[in-house]
Write a protein that holds these residues in place. Structure first.
Motif, PDB file in Angstrom:
ATOM      1  N   TRP A  57      27.084   7.026   0.343  1.00 14.37           N
ATOM      2  CA  TRP A  57      27.541   6.129  -0.722  1.00 14.37           C
ATOM      3  C   TRP A  57      26.728   6.373  -1.997  1.00 14.37           C
ATOM      4  O   TRP A  57      27.138   5.986  -3.082  1.00 14.37           O
ATOM      5  CB  TRP A  57      27.400   4.676  -0.291  1.00 14.37           C
ATOM      6  CG  TRP A  57      28.260   3.738  -1.075  1.00 14.37           C
ATOM      7  CD1 TRP A  57      27.892   3.005  -2.164  1.00 14.37           C
ATOM      8  CD2 TRP A  57      29.643   3.430  -0.838  1.00 14.37           C
ATOM      9  NE1 TRP A  57      28.959   2.257  -2.622  1.00 14.37           N
ATOM     10  CE2 TRP A  57      30.043   2.500  -1.820  1.00 14.37           C
ATOM     11  CE3 TRP A  57      30.570   3.845   0.115  1.00 14.37           C
ATOM     12  CZ2 TRP A  57      31.330   1.975  -1.872  1.00 14.37           C
ATOM     13  CZ3 TRP A  57      31.845   3.328   0.060  1.00 14.37           C
ATOM     14  CH2 TRP A  57      32.213   2.413  -0.920  1.00 14.37           C
ATOM     15  N   ASP A  58      25.588   7.026  -1.876  1.00 18.86           N
ATOM     16  CA  ASP A  58      24.694   7.189  -3.017  1.00 18.86           C
ATOM     17  C   ASP A  58      25.262   8.123  -4.093  1.00 18.86           C
ATOM     18  O   ASP A  58      25.338   7.735  -5.253  1.00 18.86           O
ATOM     19  CB  ASP A  58      23.320   7.686  -2.541  1.00 18.86           C
ATOM     20  CG  ASP A  58      22.225   7.358  -3.529  1.00 18.86           C
ATOM     21  OD1 ASP A  58      21.988   6.168  -3.778  1.00 18.86           O
ATOM     22  OD2 ASP A  58      21.610   8.297  -4.072  1.00 18.86           O
ATOM     23  N   ARG A  70      31.203   8.856  -2.787  1.00 19.94           N
ATOM     24  CA  ARG A  70      31.476   7.414  -2.832  1.00 19.94           C
ATOM     25  C   ARG A  70      32.931   7.176  -3.207  1.00 19.94           C
ATOM     26  O   ARG A  70      33.622   6.350  -2.594  1.00 19.94           O
ATOM     27  CB  ARG A  70      30.534   6.727  -3.833  1.00 19.94           C
ATOM     28  CG  ARG A  70      30.744   5.218  -3.913  1.00 19.94           C
ATOM     29  CD  ARG A  70      29.614   4.539  -4.655  1.00 19.94           C
ATOM     30  NE  ARG A  70      29.519   4.894  -6.050  1.00 19.94           N
ATOM     31  CZ  ARG A  70      28.527   5.605  -6.590  1.00 19.94           C
ATOM     32  NH1 ARG A  70      27.545   6.064  -5.833  1.00 19.94           N
ATOM     33  NH2 ARG A  70      28.501   5.877  -7.874  1.00 19.94           N
ATOM     34  N   HIS A  82      22.745  -0.035  -3.260  1.00 25.29           N
ATOM     35  CA  HIS A  82      24.192  -0.268  -3.287  1.00 25.29           C
ATOM     36  C   HIS A  82      24.607  -1.523  -2.518  1.00 25.29           C
ATOM     37  O   HIS A  82      25.772  -1.652  -2.138  1.00 25.29           O
ATOM     38  CB  HIS A  82      24.925   0.951  -2.716  1.00 25.29           C
ATOM     39  CG  HIS A  82      24.641   2.215  -3.461  1.00 25.29           C
ATOM     40  ND1 HIS A  82      25.125   2.466  -4.730  1.00 25.29           N
ATOM     41  CD2 HIS A  82      23.881   3.298  -3.129  1.00 25.29           C
ATOM     42  CE1 HIS A  82      24.698   3.653  -5.142  1.00 25.29           C
ATOM     43  NE2 HIS A  82      23.939   4.170  -4.192  1.00 25.29           N
ATOM     44  N   ASP A  85      27.753  -3.342  -3.656  1.00 25.67           N
ATOM     45  CA  ASP A  85      28.995  -2.676  -3.246  1.00 25.67           C
ATOM     46  C   ASP A  85      29.328  -3.027  -1.800  1.00 25.67           C
ATOM     47  O   ASP A  85      30.485  -3.343  -1.468  1.00 25.67           O
ATOM     48  CB  ASP A  85      28.848  -1.159  -3.359  1.00 25.67           C
ATOM     49  CG  ASP A  85      29.099  -0.646  -4.765  1.00 25.67           C
ATOM     50  OD1 ASP A  85      29.445  -1.452  -5.645  1.00 25.67           O
ATOM     51  OD2 ASP A  85      28.947   0.572  -4.979  1.00 25.67           O
TER      52      ASP A  85
END
Length: 313
Positions: A145-146, A151, A181, A184
């Protein structure tokens, strides 16, 4: 990965027991500082799929490697495990295949230092949305996700899975990912986009901002259809609707904790997709985790199907 000692971890200013992102120069510096090493295919979600395939589940992997030695080894190993892998490779002039340099101390703690390489440029265009729509579960790892491109690819994959009425499973991966994150991830949970959430007890606390374990469970149990939380040597808990199950850790000699969470997820998901009781799913996860921490590396060495037959009857 290589055996290490606490003095080396301190001298290199590494985060013992955690995972840190490094650049290419940092990876080269750490590799130079390592003792004799074992080179083994890995990757969080790939490790989980390797466990699932070893248990008899049909799996496909979407992830990106470069056209280099590490990439060719990874592609060979994952396909040899019976997993479909058709994501196009990046060329030799592109960033190299990702690598994770792991220092294992005598207490079996793994200290991971990851260069994301080609994996951090996985584009949404690389997704096979028909394959996602055909899957029973889409499984995603928080580590990727970084970077921006993967992502966006994962968001699109979630949309494809939800649009086809499929389940989405997500592993939080590491506290530092939540620190970066968490908003998110909380939005994904609040919007009902995650069906199965995997966390360990420290990740649970980071996501919910609740230091008390039971308060953390309470904060998520009505937002996630299936919540699975591991507690290391203290076993694991799962909550599904109004049902709660808990199992102890399986006894084993701990050699290297790399991949424990990945293989726990493999065992649990295998039971989950086959409609097994919640406690049985947890036991499968615990058995897989015990196997993986009994040796170096995050890919199973024992016959997991035979192990399940022995342990579960």
């Amino acid at each position: 990965m290589a055996a290490s000692d606490d003095a080396t971890i301190e001298r290199l200013s590494l985060s013992k027991g955690g995972m840190t992102l490094v650049d290419a120069d940092g990876a080269a510096r750490l590799y130079e500082a390592m003792g004799p090493a074992k080179e083994i295919s890995g990757g969080s979600a790939a490790n989980t799929l390797a466990g699932l395939a070893a248990l008899g589940s049909r799996c496909a992997f979407i992830g990106q490697v470069a056209d280099d030695q590490f990439g060719r080894v990874f592609a060979h190993d994952i396909r040899a495990g019976g997993i479909d892998f058709e994501t196009p490779v990046r060329g030799e002039s592109e960033p190299p295949t990702a690598q994770c340099l792991i220092f294992v101390t005598p207490d079996a703690q793994r200290t991971m230092n990851t260069f994301l390489g080609a994996s951090q440029y996985l584009p949404a265009a690389a997704l096979d949305e028909d394959q996602i729509a055909a899957a029973r579960v889409l499984y995603l790892e928080g580590y990727l996700w970084d970077p921006e491109e993967p992502r966006a690819a994962m968001r699109r994959a979630i949309d494809a899975a939800r649009g086809a009425g499929r389940e989405v499973a997500f592993t939080l991966s590491e506290v530092f990912v939540i620190d970066r994150h968490g908003d998110d991830f909380r939005t994904l949970v609040d919007e009902g986009l995650i069906d199965v959430l995997f966390a360990n007890h420290t990740e649970l606390a980071a996501l919910t901002r609740e230091d008390d374990f039971e308060a953390g469970i309470a904060a998520l149990r009505n937002k996630v259809p299936t919540l699975v939380v591991t507690k290391g040597a203290d076993g694991a808990v799962a909550v599904k609707g109004g049902e709660r199950a808990e199992v102890p850790a399986e006894p084993t000699k701990v050699v290297d904790t790399t991949g424990a969470g990945d293989l726990f997820a493999a065992g649990f998901l295998h039971g989950h997709v086959n409609g097994e009781p919640l406690e049985t799913c947890l036991r499968r996860g615990a058995i897989c985790a015990a196997e993986i921490i009994s040796h170096y590396g995050a890919r199973p060495e024992a016959n997991l199907e035979a192990l399940m037959a022995e342990k579960l009857g």
